[in-house]
Design a protein around this motif. Sequence first.
Motif, PDB file in Angstrom:
ATOM      1  N   UNK A  12      69.735  -2.937  -0.446  1.00  0.00           N
ATOM      2  CA  UNK A  12      71.190  -2.961  -1.010  1.00  0.00           C
ATOM      3  C   UNK A  12      71.586  -4.261  -1.813  1.00  0.00           C
ATOM      4  N   UNK A  13      71.749  -4.181  -3.130  1.00  0.00           N
ATOM      5  CA  UNK A  13      71.831  -5.470  -3.923  1.00  0.00           C
ATOM      6  C   UNK A  13      73.516  -5.530  -3.973  1.00  0.00           C
ATOM      7  N   UNK A  14      74.573  -4.614  -3.418  1.00  0.00           N
ATOM      8  CA  UNK A  14      75.707  -4.885  -3.421  1.00  0.00           C
ATOM      9  C   UNK A  14      76.234  -3.671  -2.065  1.00  0.00           C
ATOM     10  N   UNK A  15      77.257  -3.877  -1.620  1.00  0.00           N
ATOM     11  CA  UNK A  15      77.825  -3.019  -0.458  1.00  0.00           C
ATOM     12  C   UNK A  15      77.851  -1.491  -1.066  1.00  0.00           C
ATOM     13  N   UNK A  16      77.946  -1.500  -2.350  1.00  0.00           N
ATOM     14  CA  UNK A  16      77.809   0.001  -2.909  1.00  0.00           C
ATOM     15  C   UNK A  16      76.621   0.450  -3.818  1.00  0.00           C
ATOM     16  N   UNK A  17      75.739  -0.308  -3.666  1.00  0.00           N
ATOM     17  CA  UNK A  17      74.579   0.206  -4.579  1.00  0.00           C
ATOM     18  C   UNK A  17      73.025  -0.138  -3.761  1.00  0.00           C
ATOM     19  N   UNK A  18      72.343   0.853  -3.857  1.00  0.00           N
ATOM     20  CA  UNK A  18      70.904   0.711  -3.225  1.00  0.00           C
ATOM     21  C   UNK A  18      69.979   0.713  -4.321  1.00  0.00           C
ATOM     22  N   UNK A  19      69.140   0.025  -4.620  1.00  0.00           N
ATOM     23  CA  UNK A  19      67.969   0.193  -5.315  1.00  0.00           C
ATOM     24  C   UNK A  19      66.667   0.254  -4.572  1.00  0.00           C
ATOM     25  N   UNK A  72      58.163   6.351  -7.874  1.00  0.00           N
ATOM     26  CA  UNK A  72      59.391   6.382  -8.862  1.00  0.00           C
ATOM     27  C   UNK A  72      60.452   5.438  -8.180  1.00  0.00           C
ATOM     28  N   UNK A  73      61.223   4.788  -9.217  1.00  0.00           N
ATOM     29  CA  UNK A  73      62.249   3.928  -8.789  1.00  0.00           C
ATOM     30  C   UNK A  73      63.637   4.727  -8.936  1.00  0.00           C
ATOM     31  N   UNK A  74      64.691   4.118  -7.903  1.00  0.00           N
ATOM     32  CA  UNK A  74      65.940   4.854  -8.047  1.00  0.00           C
ATOM     33  C   UNK A  74      67.230   3.947  -7.760  1.00  0.00           C
ATOM     34  N   UNK A  75      68.312   4.353  -8.120  1.00  0.00           N
ATOM     35  CA  UNK A  75      69.412   3.572  -8.041  1.00  0.00           C
ATOM     36  C   UNK A  75      70.417   4.756  -7.202  1.00  0.00           C
ATOM     37  N   UNK A  76      70.989   4.349  -6.049  1.00  0.00           N
ATOM     38  CA  UNK A  76      71.766   5.321  -5.362  1.00  0.00           C
ATOM     39  C   UNK A  76      73.302   4.683  -5.215  1.00  0.00           C
ATOM     40  N   UNK A  77      74.392   5.133  -5.348  1.00  0.00           N
ATOM     41  CA  UNK A  77      75.709   4.847  -5.191  1.00  0.00           C
ATOM     42  C   UNK A  77      76.359   5.950  -4.249  1.00  0.00           C
ATOM     43  N   UNK A  78      77.411   5.644  -3.685  1.00  0.00           N
ATOM     44  CA  UNK A  78      77.996   6.466  -2.805  1.00  0.00           C
ATOM     45  C   UNK A  78      78.855   7.481  -3.564  1.00  0.00           C
ATOM     46  N   UNK A  79      79.222   8.853  -3.225  1.00  0.00           N
ATOM     47  CA  UNK A  79      79.810   9.401  -3.918  1.00  0.00           C
ATOM     48  C   UNK A  79      79.486  10.986  -3.393  1.00  0.00           C
TER      49      UNK A  79
END
Length: 194
Positions: A30-37, A55-62
Amino acid sequence: TSNPAPSEPIDPEGHWGYDAPEGQTIEGTFVSPERLEGRITTVERMTPGCEATRATFVAIPGQTPPPMPPVIYAVQNVMTGYRERNPTWIFLGRGSSFILDTLTWQTFGKGVARATGMATIRRSGREWTPHSRVELSRPVPDGPHKAIYTMVRFWLRGPVPPRFPHSGWVKLNRHGVVATSPRSLRALSRKPHR
């Protein structure tokens, strides 16, 4: 993965990981409370010299997007290996001896695909061009979000060579060659078929 990840603890530095039952490893920070890399590692696609696929990914809530509907393909082109949609021509004989051509699709990718057009049959230096009606079989799964038609049924109306069937079924995975342009039609008609 196809299985939802269980609630795994996040360590104090924001790292999170999950070992999926299919053989994948998912890990991120978690690089911020709302972003997982992070990255996904799988061993299912191992090749010589490559022990795993990553593979890399970026996840955000939603909200999770709705699943994609299957993409329907006509048939695998046995000459090129490509899969074609809404084919204009379907070659069913050696060389250009039997072609369903100038196909216009009324339904495609919605269960049974139906088209009308012409047929070209060449035998002993003669050519017949009856009208044709074509149906492609119901699609069968061919990987995630993909399906292909595997059978073609044809009906011919008009003169045909002696003892040539006015209707029939053909397995496309073995005999069907699809062309979508006049250039590919000319190129394929010059190549011998397997």
